[in-house]
Design a protein around this motif. Structure first.
Motif, PDB file in Angstrom:
ATOM      1  N   LYS A 220       0.701  -1.138  -0.050  1.00 40.84           N
ATOM      2  CA  LYS A 220      -0.010   0.188   0.002  1.00 40.84           C
ATOM      3  C   LYS A 220       0.876   1.403   0.174  1.00 40.84           C
ATOM      4  O   LYS A 220       0.579   2.291  -0.585  1.00 40.84           O
TER       5      LYS A 220
ATOM      6  N   GLN B 116       3.493   0.741  -3.570  1.00 36.63           N
ATOM      7  CA  GLN B 116       2.812   0.463  -4.869  1.00 36.63           C
ATOM      8  C   GLN B 116       3.794  -0.242  -5.707  1.00 36.63           C
ATOM      9  O   GLN B 116       4.086   0.449  -6.727  1.00 36.63           O
TER      10      GLN B 116
ATOM     11  N   LEU C 280      -2.841  -4.285  -6.582  1.00 31.22           N
ATOM     12  CA  LEU C 280      -2.948  -3.427  -5.525  1.00 31.22           C
ATOM     13  C   LEU C 280      -4.335  -2.985  -5.549  1.00 31.22           C
ATOM     14  O   LEU C 280      -4.757  -2.406  -6.578  1.00 31.22           O
TER      15      LEU C 280
ATOM     16  N   ARG D 170      -6.140   0.304  -4.289  1.00 31.86           N
ATOM     17  CA  ARG D 170      -6.102   1.436  -3.844  1.00 31.86           C
ATOM     18  C   ARG D 170      -6.688   1.800  -2.614  1.00 31.86           C
ATOM     19  O   ARG D 170      -7.798   1.427  -2.211  1.00 31.86           O
ATOM     20  N   ASP D 171      -6.028   2.954  -1.986  1.00 30.05           N
ATOM     21  CA  ASP D 171      -6.611   3.399  -0.900  1.00 30.05           C
ATOM     22  C   ASP D 171      -7.673   4.036  -1.109  1.00 30.05           C
ATOM     23  O   ASP D 171      -8.063   4.859  -2.054  1.00 30.05           O
ATOM     24  N   ASP D 172      -8.979   3.753  -0.086  1.00 33.45           N
ATOM     25  CA  ASP D 172     -10.241   4.420  -0.507  1.00 33.45           C
ATOM     26  C   ASP D 172     -10.516   5.507   0.964  1.00 33.45           C
ATOM     27  O   ASP D 172      -9.823   5.259   1.966  1.00 33.45           O
TER      28      ASP D 172
ATOM     29  N   PRO E  18      -8.804  -3.637  -8.477  1.00 32.94           N
ATOM     30  CA  PRO E  18      -7.618  -3.524  -8.197  1.00 32.94           C
ATOM     31  C   PRO E  18      -6.781  -3.221  -9.447  1.00 32.94           C
ATOM     32  O   PRO E  18      -7.255  -3.361 -10.699  1.00 32.94           O
ATOM     33  N   ALA E  19      -5.510  -2.544  -9.260  1.00 37.34           N
ATOM     34  CA  ALA E  19      -4.568  -2.479 -10.258  1.00 37.34           C
ATOM     35  C   ALA E  19      -3.447  -3.606 -10.561  1.00 37.34           C
ATOM     36  O   ALA E  19      -3.264  -4.280  -9.446  1.00 37.34           O
TER      37      ALA E  19
ATOM     38  N   GLN F 168      -6.604  12.955 -12.371  1.00 37.09           N
ATOM     39  CA  GLN F 168      -5.648  12.413 -11.215  1.00 37.09           C
ATOM     40  C   GLN F 168      -5.788  13.385 -10.176  1.00 37.09           C
ATOM     41  O   GLN F 168      -5.030  14.520 -10.032  1.00 37.09           O
TER      42      GLN F 168
END
Length: 648
Positions: A88, A91, A97, A99-101, A302-303, A452
């Motif tokens: 986390k 990365q 991964l 992502r932070d939410d 996820p990525a 972004q």
């Protein structure tokens, strides 16, 4: 061992211990490629180098390994925690991964300061005697009761409305409560019992709070039994009005229980997790059951799905991509959010991960892979939602990628390489003000086929003639790109955008051109977005700083749609910043916040007493000392701060 790697790497691999731990692979530039955990470090890490992985994703990653690091831990649970903290925070390129939410929202019932037998003045009720139910997101204060977590804000608000209908708990702030002289609209529509004006005693309100808490915990039978006992007790005392109110509560609760077809009397706290993988993307749909009630679901995307699935377990390639994604989700999600005791999963999972989760969180987690009855219904709905969310994502991404490709073609940039398109970076600038007041400039970023927000920047424009948009644009461009040019000259790794969009026509582009020429930047990057005939949306033209002819795109052009999307986002970001700055300047709110010794509680008391910052500024020192917690010395400090240092 592979001959492609240095002797140092191979020696490090051979020297690894057969202990649990976390390993990290780096390339020659020091970039972190992959983080993994292992019950046996030597066996796991060696497996990457003992097999031929030519032409595969694993082979591509392994060929880049120039250095490895390991950390030995005491247990697999510690390895799980460390691995996902590293994923986390750093990365890595090849890990799946999530992502932070934002943190999950909760429903909070505030603590009560009333004790049984304590006297209470019905003419001036104390807000502390009547707990408030509210939406909450943030750190937990043990004095209050928290219920959840809920998958989204809508689910919390729905639960609050339910508590209002059945138990009529208050939702107003304490400051509003303290200043009420007559019941509000919620009391009139039977959504509040009116504690602010003494229409319910602290004892009866406390009973409603206990019933609401029990209901949220899933004990609806006990709540109904208690309400029936209270109703009969009032009837025996000939308090027929109170008995009728409790009867209405029983009726409302019964209707709620009948409406909730998703309710379960057996399962109180359960998470249902479904996974779908398609087209190199994945969706994990998390549905939550708390207190026996289905609260809704939440999708996660996820990525690095394909790379991470290929590398997640070199020794067990028979596992499906869904299993790899599910394992990554469980490990990353539940190391930060406490798991419920039961997980209903759409794919089987090995016991080692569940045991590690149980050890790390202190909650004994049990997984169900082939659910029946109500659990099967929950899982089917979660799987269907995962499919729908993934289909929506793929459609949106396909459309967005088509827009990026169309704009690259229109601007004469490479448009055939998918990686180049994904790396295309566009920065857009806009200036906003109200008749020259509170001028604010904004820069938004588009990269990887999406906006972004974490890279957005705002600039407060100062020392320019009010309303001079050209001077404002000149200032923000110099501030934004001047630092980057200095970094480039110093040899720093600085990324410049491929395209710079300016929200404006020929005049703004000339200003931007002058700045770029002064900084030695490529004029081909600069593009102005000029409003067309009648300033109508869809008739915009692109103005180039390098002398190319204006470009008019068709109204239905995918390139124009992307330009409009980015331009509108820059406008939104600029105008919200301008409004906040304008409000701050007009109300002087920041001045009160910046006064030493005036914390949130004292500030709230001052604002409540004098009706706002202007009222506080108009008050004398003697008036200020009448507020609880404001000493004479602090009152003089506040007065001086709000009057530019003038004497009291």
């Amino acid at each position: 061992m592979s001959a492609e790697h240095s002797d140092t790497v191979l020696r490090d691999v051979a020297a690894l211990p057969s202990l649990p731990g976390v390993y990290r692979f780096y390339d020659q530039d020091g970039e972190l490629l992959y983080v993994g955990k292992a019950r046996d470090l030597k066996r796991r890490v060696s497996s990457y180098f003992q097999r031929a992985h030519d032409g595969t994703r694993i082979g591509h990653m392994v060929s880049r390994i120039a250095r490895l690091e390991t950390t030995v831990v005491r247990s697999e649970a510690e390895a799980l925690l460390l691995e996902n903290n590293l994923i986390k925070t750093q990365q890595p390129r090849y890990n799946i991964l999530f992502r932070d939410d934002k943190s999950y929202p909760y429903l909070r019932i505030s603590a009560s300061t009333w004790a049984a037998g304590q006297d209470s003045d019905p003419a001036r009720p104390d807000p502390g005697h009547f707990p408030r139910v509210s939406y909450y997101r943030g750190p937990v204060d043990r004095r209050h009761q928290y219920f959840g977590p809920y998958p989204n804000a809508w689910a919390v608000k729905e639960a609050i409305e339910l508590l209002q209908r059945v138990f009529r708990l208050r939702t107003c702030e304490d400051t509003v409560f303290a200043h009420r002289t007559r019941p509000c609209l919620l009391y009139q529509i039977r959504r509040c019992s009116g504690p602010c004006v003494g229409h319910i005693s602290p004892a009866d309100y406390a009973a409603d709070v206990r019933a609401a808490s029990a209901f949220l915990q899933g004990d609806s039978d006990a709540v109904l039994a208690e309400l029936q006992a209270r109703m009969h007790g009032y009837a025996e005392q000939l308090a027929f009005e109170q008995a009728a109110q409790v009867r209405d509560q029983i009726g409302a609760l019964s209707r709620v229980l009948q409406q909730h077809a998703m309710e379960s009397r057996e399962d109180q706290d359960v998470d249902i997790i479904a996974v779908r993988v398609q087209g190199g993307r994945a969706c994990v749909n998390l549905a939550m059951v708390r207190g026996g009630r289905h609260l809704g679901d939440r999708p996660f995307f996820p990525a690095h799905v394909e790379d991470g699935a290929a590398l997640a377990d070199v020794e067990a390639q028979a596992r499906s991509p869904e299993q790899h994604v599910l394992e990554a989700f469980l490990a990353q999600h539940y190391t930060q959010t406490p798991p419920p005791p039961v997980l209903v999963l759409g794919a089987p999972m090995h016991d080692g991960l569940l045991d590690a989760l149980s050890e790390q969180t202190g909650v004994r987690v049990r997984a169900v892979f082939h659910p029946r009855e109500q659990r099967a219904v929950w899982l089917e709905l979660a799987q269907r939602n995962a499919e729908l969310q993934l289909a929506r994502l793929l459609a949106e991404e396909g459309s967005q990628q088509a827009r990026t490709r169309a704009l690259a073609q229109a601007l004469g940039l490479p448009a055939d390489d998918p990686e180049a398109l994904a790396a295309l970076r566009i920065e857009c600038f806009d200036v906003s003000h109200t008749a020259g007041e509170a001028t604010m400039a904004a820069c938004v970023v588009y990269e990887g086929h999406r906006m972004q927000p974490a890279q957005y920047r705002r600039y407060a424009v100062a020392d320019v003639t009010p309303g001079d948009d050209y001077a404002a644009m000149r200032q923000v461009l110099l501030r934004h790109y001047g630092k980057r040019v200095e970094g480039l000259r110093a040899g720093a790794d600085v990324r410049l955008p491929d395209v710079v969009l300016i929200d404006g026509g020929v005049g703004q582009v000339k200003v931007a051109r002058a700045v770029f020429e002064a900084l030695g930047l490529d004029l081909g990057r600069l593009v102005g977005v000029e409003k067309g005939a009648g300033r109508k949306v869809g008739l915009e033209e692109l103005v180039f700083a390098d002398g190319r002819e204006k470009l008019t795109l068709a109204a239905d052009s995918a390139a124009l749609m992307l330009v409009a999307q980015i331009r509108d986002e820059a406008h939104r970001f600029a105008i919200t910043g301008m409004r906040a700055r304008r409000a701050k300047a007009r109300t002087g709110a920041s001045r009160l916040e910046d006064i030493p010794g005036v914390g949130p509680k004292k500030r709230a008391r001052l604002l409540a007493r004098f009706g706002g910052v202007r009222g506080v500024a108009a008050a004398s020192v003697d008036d200020l000392t009448q507020v609880e917690g404001i000493s004479r010395a602090l009152a003089e400090t506040i007065y001086a701060a709000l009057h530019g240092g003038a004497n009291a």
